[in-house]
Design an enzyme around this catalytic site. Structure first.
Site, PDB file in Angstrom:
ATOM      1  N   TYR A 269       0.855  -1.203   0.000  1.00 11.12           N
ATOM      2  CA  TYR A 269       0.000   0.000   0.000  1.00 11.12           C
ATOM      3  C   TYR A 269       0.872   1.228   0.000  1.00 11.12           C
ATOM      4  O   TYR A 269       2.072   1.167   0.277  1.00 11.12           O
ATOM      5  CB  TYR A 269      -0.947  -0.002   1.206  1.00 11.12           C
ATOM      6  CG  TYR A 269      -0.306   0.378   2.517  1.00 11.12           C
ATOM      7  CD1 TYR A 269       0.282  -0.576   3.329  1.00 11.12           C
ATOM      8  CD2 TYR A 269      -0.297   1.710   2.940  1.00 11.12           C
ATOM      9  CE1 TYR A 269       0.878  -0.229   4.529  1.00 11.12           C
ATOM     10  CE2 TYR A 269       0.298   2.075   4.138  1.00 11.12           C
ATOM     11  CZ  TYR A 269       0.885   1.097   4.937  1.00 11.12           C
ATOM     12  OH  TYR A 269       1.471   1.454   6.112  1.00 11.12           O
ATOM     13  N   CYS A 270       0.246   2.380  -0.344  1.00 13.43           N
ATOM     14  CA  CYS A 270       0.997   3.629  -0.300  1.00 13.43           C
ATOM     15  C   CYS A 270       0.108   4.728   0.260  1.00 13.43           C
ATOM     16  O   CYS A 270      -0.415   4.599   1.354  1.00 13.43           O
ATOM     17  CB  CYS A 270       1.581   3.972  -1.668  1.00 13.43           C
ATOM     18  SG  CYS A 270       0.372   3.943  -3.017  1.00 13.43           S
ATOM     19  N   ARG A 271      -0.087   5.823  -0.480  1.00 12.15           N
ATOM     20  CA  ARG A 271      -0.803   6.958   0.114  1.00 12.15           C
ATOM     21  C   ARG A 271      -2.308   6.893  -0.080  1.00 12.15           C
ATOM     22  O   ARG A 271      -3.045   7.639   0.543  1.00 12.15           O
ATOM     23  CB  ARG A 271      -0.296   8.270  -0.483  1.00 12.15           C
ATOM     24  CG  ARG A 271       1.119   8.571  -0.073  1.00 12.15           C
ATOM     25  CD  ARG A 271       1.709   9.695  -0.890  1.00 12.15           C
ATOM     26  NE  ARG A 271       3.128   9.816  -0.587  1.00 12.15           N
ATOM     27  CZ  ARG A 271       4.073  10.059  -1.477  1.00 12.15           C
ATOM     28  NH1 ARG A 271       3.736  10.212  -2.757  1.00 12.15           N
ATOM     29  NH2 ARG A 271       5.314  10.154  -1.123  1.00 12.15           N
TER      30      ARG A 271
ATOM     31  N   CYS B  17      -2.153   7.339  -5.564  1.00 12.19           N
ATOM     32  CA  CYS B  17      -0.696   7.323  -5.434  1.00 12.19           C
ATOM     33  C   CYS B  17      -0.234   6.084  -6.183  1.00 12.19           C
ATOM     34  O   CYS B  17      -0.808   5.019  -6.055  1.00 12.19           O
ATOM     35  CB  CYS B  17      -0.328   7.242  -3.959  1.00 12.19           C
ATOM     36  SG  CYS B  17       1.396   6.889  -3.657  1.00 12.19           S
TER      37      CYS B  17
ATOM     38  N   SER C  79       2.330   2.025  -4.883  1.00  9.19           N
ATOM     39  CA  SER C  79       1.972   0.624  -4.659  1.00  9.19           C
ATOM     40  C   SER C  79       1.746  -0.097  -5.982  1.00  9.19           C
ATOM     41  O   SER C  79       2.008  -1.292  -6.104  1.00  9.19           O
ATOM     42  CB  SER C  79       0.735   0.523  -3.775  1.00  9.19           C
ATOM     43  OG  SER C  79      -0.381   1.068  -4.436  1.00  9.19           O
TER      44      SER C  79
END
Lengths: 221, 221
Positions: free
Chosen positions: A177-179, A183, A186
């Site tokens: 996962y990221c933001r 984003c 990921s």
DNA sequence: CTACTATTCAATAATATTGTTGAATAGTAG
DNA sequence: CTACTATTCAACAATATTATTGAATAGTAG
């Protein structure tokens, strides 16, 4: 003009300062990043591919509308979101996502051709976590991980992912996962992992969403 | 431009449509009124002292950013807020109120010289309600009362207040409310009532705030 | 003190938003 | 069909916002 009318004009004029601050796409991107944790002007400029002067100017607009705060730290000026701002931004994002059909289209167009990008849903992930049958990777820059991350996740910034491949399990599901949904970190992580023969999935939610769902968030190393 | 950058640009461009919609004071006033219930173009124009053409144009901006919906009803077009919009507006108002000091100043300047305008606080009012020691007046136009009002309140639109004086209790506290802290109807009501010898107080919160606090809201006659 | 760095300022042209006005439209009522 | 009504459209000038550029500033490091 009647005093009543003037009063209303003045009040709504003030309210509109908040609206003006979030009426520009660049400022929204800055806010989105700031909601992951405080940042320097330079860092934000790099992250958004904007000239530094523009970044600084947009940040000052955000500051004048009281959406962000500024602090000098050594050689740098760091900006961070004011209280309640991230919730406000999330609420705005939700309205946009549910009401503006173009967003779904843009997302689909961008993901077209990329395999295995269907995001894992929250309940499936929670189930896997309970069984201890998943590794969760936080692929954002390490400073954002420190500011807040999904409990149990491991910090592997996208740039370091290549070097870390040997340490990741081949026989277990990996979730990156990221933001948040917009984003691309990921996405790039999952692409790389799947190419290298891992079984990787993407979690669309970011830490903000995770927290808003009432799920545990940790901070620090 | 990289595909990633273009994706982000397009996404934040879409988000900013919501921001642009709420970046103008007139549109915020329209939204605020619409959050009390649906309205015709003409009604909104009258309420905001705006030319009809301007009102219509602003409403179309709100419609294009998906914040309001439109429906033709007989000879009129009525507008109403889209789902989640009122919560979003409330969240924006809260940020403005807590972060922008000018709002407090404008309010104080407007109230200066008016007596007895210190708003009654929620807990005191709830206590009086439990003792049945208070009459609550909803002084907004009747259509707004019908769309939603504080449970137990009586609809007495400001214009009709003069005619209703005889029916109000002299020996019991009267609390008037309207759309919220920036609507002047309840202020005018309390001024009139106190001049006529009643013991009147103002409730600053509107129905939206009341509902957000988890307190009972009714609708209909 | 000097050199350097991160940030901000200032000025410009290009573009977008705003309020205003009067005309156009679409639909209702008779 | 005609008259009327509520709303929208179109066009304009005035104003505001934007990205871009290069210079200015303030503070750090040596």
């Amino acid at each position: 003009m009647s005093p009543n009318r003037q009063f209303k004009n003045e009040i709504y004029e003030q309210f509109s300062r908040i609206g003006k601050a979030v009426s520009n796409p660049r400022r929204l991107e800055l806010l989105d990043i700031l909601c992951q944790g405080e940042r320097t002007v330079e860092g934000l400029a790099k992250e958004t591919n904007m000239p530094i002067a523009s970044t600084s100017q947009h940040l000052q607009v955000l500051k004048n509308s009281r959406l962000v705060e500024q602090e000098k730290k050594g050689l740098y000026v760091v900006y961070r979101p004011a209280p309640m701002v991230c919730e406000f931004f999330l609420s705005m994002r939700r309205i946009a996502e549910t009401r503006i059909a173009e967003i779904e289209q843009i997302k689909n167009r961008f993901l077209a051709g990329k395999e295995g990008m269907e995001p894992i849903d929250r309940d499936t992930l929670l189930h896997r976590i309970r069984e201890d049958a998943v590794t969760i990777l936080d692929v954002r820059p390490r400073e954002e991980f420190k500011a807040g991350h999904i409990e149990g996740a491991v910090s592997v910034p996208l740039e370091e992912l290549g070097l870390m491949l040997a340490k990741l399990p081949k026989n277990q599901e990996i979730v990156a996962y990221c933001r948040g949904p917009y984003c691309v970190l990921s996405i790039q992580a999952v692409e790389l992992l799947n190419k290298e023969g891992f079984h990787a999935l993407r979690l669309e939610e970011g830490v903000q969403d995770w927290r808003a769902m009432g799920l545990p968030v940790a901070s620090g190393e």
